[in-house]
Scaffold this motif. Structure first.
Motif, mmCIF file in Angstrom:
data_model
loop_
_atom_site.group_PDB
_atom_site.id
_atom_site.type_symbol
_atom_site.label_atom_id
_atom_site.label_comp_id
_atom_site.label_asym_id
_atom_site.label_seq_id
_atom_site.Cartn_x
_atom_site.Cartn_y
_atom_site.Cartn_z
ATOM 1 N N GLN A 1 56.303 36.188 40.408
ATOM 2 C CA GLN A 1 55.253 35.263 40.827
ATOM 3 C C GLN A 1 53.887 35.946 40.921
ATOM 4 O O GLN A 1 52.909 35.457 40.378
ATOM 5 N N ILE A 2 53.836 37.086 41.622
ATOM 6 C CA ILE A 2 52.518 37.696 41.843
ATOM 7 C C ILE A 2 51.982 38.363 40.572
ATOM 8 O O ILE A 2 50.764 38.458 40.396
ATOM 9 N N ILE A 3 52.880 38.791 39.678
ATOM 10 C CA ILE A 3 52.404 39.408 38.439
ATOM 11 C C ILE A 3 51.949 38.356 37.430
ATOM 12 O O ILE A 3 50.938 38.524 36.753
ATOM 13 N N LYS A 4 52.658 37.246 37.358
ATOM 14 C CA LYS A 4 52.350 36.239 36.338
ATOM 15 C C LYS A 4 51.508 35.069 36.843
ATOM 16 O O LYS A 4 50.893 34.361 36.029
ATOM 17 N N ASP A 5 51.469 34.852 38.152
ATOM 18 C CA ASP A 5 50.924 33.584 38.635
ATOM 19 C C ASP A 5 50.024 33.737 39.855
ATOM 20 O O ASP A 5 49.945 32.843 40.690
ATOM 21 N N ALA A 6 49.363 34.875 39.999
ATOM 22 C CA ALA A 6 48.408 35.030 41.101
ATOM 23 C C ALA A 6 47.217 34.102 40.880
ATOM 24 O O ALA A 6 46.744 33.934 39.757
ATOM 25 N N ILE A 7 46.736 33.481 41.962
ATOM 26 C CA ILE A 7 45.654 32.493 41.813
ATOM 27 C C ILE A 7 44.401 32.872 42.583
ATOM 28 O O ILE A 7 43.383 32.177 42.501
ATOM 29 N N PHE A 8 44.417 33.937 43.370
ATOM 30 C CA PHE A 8 43.245 34.424 44.102
ATOM 31 C C PHE A 8 42.555 33.307 44.891
ATOM 32 O O PHE A 8 41.421 32.910 44.568
ATOM 33 N N HIS B 1 39.613 31.207 49.978
ATOM 34 C CA HIS B 1 39.518 31.573 51.385
ATOM 35 C C HIS B 1 40.075 32.979 51.631
ATOM 36 O O HIS B 1 39.554 33.721 52.488
ATOM 37 N N GLU B 2 41.106 33.367 50.867
ATOM 38 C CA GLU B 2 41.640 34.720 50.996
ATOM 39 C C GLU B 2 40.653 35.739 50.416
ATOM 40 O O GLU B 2 40.477 36.832 50.961
ATOM 41 N N LEU B 3 40.007 35.380 49.322
ATOM 42 C CA LEU B 3 39.001 36.260 48.723
ATOM 43 C C LEU B 3 37.823 36.451 49.669
ATOM 44 O O LEU B 3 37.331 37.571 49.837
ATOM 45 N N ASP B 4 37.375 35.374 50.306
ATOM 46 C CA ASP B 4 36.257 35.476 51.252
ATOM 47 C C ASP B 4 36.593 36.436 52.399
ATOM 48 O O ASP B 4 35.764 37.263 52.801
ATOM 49 N N THR B 5 37.810 36.312 52.911
ATOM 50 C CA THR B 5 38.236 37.193 54.004
ATOM 51 C C THR B 5 38.313 38.637 53.541
ATOM 52 O O THR B 5 37.859 39.561 54.242
ATOM 53 N N ASP C 1 27.234 44.767 45.651
ATOM 54 C CA ASP C 1 28.316 44.426 44.716
ATOM 55 C C ASP C 1 29.322 43.456 45.341
ATOM 56 O O ASP C 1 29.958 42.672 44.630
ATOM 57 N N PHE C 2 29.456 43.508 46.657
ATOM 58 C CA PHE C 2 30.395 42.617 47.335
ATOM 59 C C PHE C 2 29.930 41.163 47.275
ATOM 60 O O PHE C 2 30.732 40.237 47.415
ATOM 61 N N ASP C 3 28.626 40.959 47.080
ATOM 62 C CA ASP C 3 28.090 39.599 47.022
ATOM 63 C C ASP C 3 28.132 39.023 45.600
ATOM 64 O O ASP C 3 27.892 37.830 45.406
ATOM 65 N N VAL C 4 28.434 39.872 44.633
ATOM 66 C CA VAL C 4 28.405 39.444 43.227
ATOM 67 C C VAL C 4 29.773 38.973 42.744
ATOM 68 O O VAL C 4 29.895 37.946 42.074
ATOM 69 N N ILE C 5 30.807 39.702 43.111
ATOM 70 C CA ILE C 5 32.127 39.436 42.541
ATOM 71 C C ILE C 5 32.663 38.072 42.977
ATOM 72 O O ILE C 5 32.477 37.656 44.126
ATOM 73 N N ASN C 6 33.303 37.368 42.050
ATOM 74 C CA ASN C 6 33.821 36.030 42.360
ATOM 75 C C ASN C 6 35.163 35.813 41.661
ATOM 76 O O ASN C 6 35.661 36.687 40.945
ATOM 77 N N ARG C 7 35.735 34.648 41.844
ATOM 78 C CA ARG C 7 37.071 34.361 41.306
ATOM 79 C C ARG C 7 37.101 34.397 39.779
ATOM 80 O O ARG C 7 38.123 34.722 39.189
ATOM 81 N N ASN C 8 35.984 34.042 39.140
ATOM 82 C CA ASN C 8 35.955 34.115 37.682
ATOM 83 C C ASN C 8 36.126 35.550 37.193
ATOM 84 O O ASN C 8 36.828 35.799 36.210
ATOM 85 N N HIS C 9 35.478 36.477 37.875
ATOM 86 C CA HIS C 9 35.644 37.888 37.528
ATOM 87 C C HIS C 9 37.101 38.313 37.681
ATOM 88 O O HIS C 9 37.644 39.044 36.845
ATOM 89 N N LEU C 10 37.732 37.874 38.760
ATOM 90 C CA LEU C 10 39.114 38.249 39.024
ATOM 91 C C LEU C 10 40.055 37.655 37.989
ATOM 92 O O LEU C 10 40.921 38.347 37.438
ATOM 93 N N ASN C 11 39.903 36.368 37.720
ATOM 94 C CA ASN C 11 40.772 35.708 36.747
ATOM 95 C C ASN C 11 40.618 36.305 35.351
ATOM 96 O O ASN C 11 41.593 36.437 34.605
ATOM 97 N N ASP C 12 39.379 36.642 35.005
ATOM 98 C CA ASP C 12 39.126 37.235 33.703
ATOM 99 C C ASP C 12 39.874 38.559 33.548
ATOM 100 O O ASP C 12 40.573 38.790 32.553
ATOM 101 N N VAL D 1 41.309 42.653 42.270
ATOM 102 C CA VAL D 1 42.417 41.950 41.621
ATOM 103 C C VAL D 1 43.743 42.501 42.128
ATOM 104 O O VAL D 1 44.640 41.750 42.540
ATOM 105 N N ASN D 2 43.891 43.820 42.125
ATOM 106 C CA ASN D 2 45.158 44.432 42.512
ATOM 107 C C ASN D 2 45.486 44.163 43.974
ATOM 108 O O ASN D 2 46.628 43.837 44.320
#
Length: 435
Positions: free
Chosen positions: A123-130, A133-137, A180-191, A67-68
């Protein structure tokens, strides 16, 4: 003009009291605390947004760090390249970081550009969207780096040692695995982002030229109620966020992770202790410095200078918000691994049985006082020192007590401390490589 006599050493002065500019506290409209260290002559400011969003708060491995790291990778208005270009245009610098207990977003900028750079940070503190394609990279690169680092004995030792100290279920002890790299997804990040990157989990530390205009801008962009409430929260382990775990240190003394191809062995020895709120913390810092906490320490003198077993060896005391630990760390040739361990315990036992010589103790005291003086040189350094007490709800007299401890502690007190904390039988010993 008076000519200096180079044969005469300059007068030696002792440190009596260290003067620091103390941080003042104010509040934004939404009650976010803002701590200001107003000092320095340059029109430059550092703004650190500190969140309770470290590894201790995560529900799965990699969550807090990912996330960070991805905060700058895109918002609903700007992509990663646009964010970077905007920051560069104003000669500013943006830095993110995560530790066991906290996560931060830090802005370095000229005061005159603050009005233009703060909206980017907002913007990045309040409105990050992850972006996916950036997460995959990011995951692909981190997984590849993990695979490479996992071949190095020092990296394996560092991770496994934490697990032995705290247990494989504790946030401080979780050992990241390749799967663990194959498990994490955008839902985990947004949560995680929605829970912890919020106004009621935020503190702000200012350092540099701070005036009412700076505070007014902060209030404009971050003082509202638009980021107080949870939003876009998924159900992925959200009930576990903020869990507290019991420390389950290994009850076994010696551990070996055998590496057939290893030319060097990584050694880690230590134990769970306490954090800087403990009354023995300052005294133990002095003892640790003598033992292995600086270049002239006993471990360095014996194992590097005398025996030539390693290029470097050291020990340290780590303070965490919910615990702390003592460690000894080095890498040596496999053929001298056991000899090195024997010498470590030899030096540990010397401190338990013998009084430290007065000249050695005085040298270490002067070193610690000088290092502290350097660590409060400038507004950014003073803000960093303040952060180190603010996170533990300590006051500035913490530093006065530290200086007093350094100056007054005796050799007999250090021996008593070593008897309590430097007991070989209470240590966890890990070797990765060959023994």
């Amino acid at each position: 003009m008076e000519i200096l006599d180079r044969k005469i050493s300059p007068a030696f002065g002792t440190v009596e009291k260290i003067e620091m500019i103390q941080a003042s506290e104010q509040r934004l409209r939404n009650n976010i605390p803002v701590y200001s260290v107003n000092a320095g002559t340059q029109e430059l400011i550092k703004i650190e947004f500190l969140f309770s969003a470290g590894m201790y708060q995560q529900t799965i491995p990699l969550q807090a760090a990912t996330v960070n790291a991805m905060l700058e990778e895109g918002t609903s208005k700007f992509n990663a390249a646009e964010i970077a270009d905007k920051v560069d245009y104003y000669g500013a610098f943006l830095e993110t970081g995560v530790s066991q207990d906290t996560a931060s977003v830090v802005l370095y900028t000229l005061n005159k550009h603050l009005k233009s750079t703060l909206p980017i940070v907002e913007q990045i503190i309040k409105d990050a969207i992850f972006p996916q394609h950036e997460l995959d990279t990011y995951i692909r690169n981190k997984k590849q780096k993990f695979h490479i680092n996992n071949q190095k004995v020092e990296n394996v030792a560092r991770k496994c040692f934490s697990e032995l100290l705290f247990g494989d279920k504790h946030p401080y002890g979780i050992n990241v695995k390749e799967s663990d790299f194959d498990v994490i997804n955008r839902n985990h990040l947004n949560d995680f982002y929605s829970h912890f990157y919020r106004a009621n989990s935020c503190k702000i530390i200012l350092a540099g030229k701070v005036d009412d205009g700076v505070l007014g801008l902060l209030d404009n962009y971050f003082g509202g109620n638009d980021w107080l409430e949870l939003k876009n929260v998924h159900s992925v382990n959200s009930d576990l966020i903020g869990k507290k775990n019991t420390i389950t240190s290994s009850t076994k003394h010696e551990h070996l992770i055998f590496k057939e191809e290893a030319l060097q062995s990584a050694i880690r020895i230590g134990k769970v202790l306490f954090n800087k709120t403990h009354p023995d913390f300052h005294s133990l810092q002095v003892l640790n410095t003598i033992f292995g906490g600086y270049f002239g320490s006993r471990l360095m003198s014996n194992i590097r200078e005398d025996k030539g077993y390693t290029y470097g060896i050291g020990s340290g005391i780590i303070s965490l918000q919910n615990s702390g630990y003592f460690f000894i760390s080095t890498e040596v040739g496999v053929e001298v691994c056991q000899n090195t361990i024997n010498e470590i315990y030899f030096e540990m036992n010397r401190l338990r049985e013998e009084l430290v010589a007065e000249d050695e103790l005085q040298l270490v005291k002067n070193y610690l006082l000088g290092r502290f003086l350097r660590s409060v040189d400038g507004p950014f350094a003073m803000a960093e020192r303040f952060k180190g007490i603010m996170e533990y709800n300590l006051r500035y007299d913490y530093f006065d007590k530290y200086i007093a401890t350094i100056k007054r502690i005796s050799a007999s007190q250090l021996r008593d401390l070593a008897h309590i904390y430097f007991d070989k039988n209470t240590m966890i010993e890990l070797v990765v490589g060959k023994k």
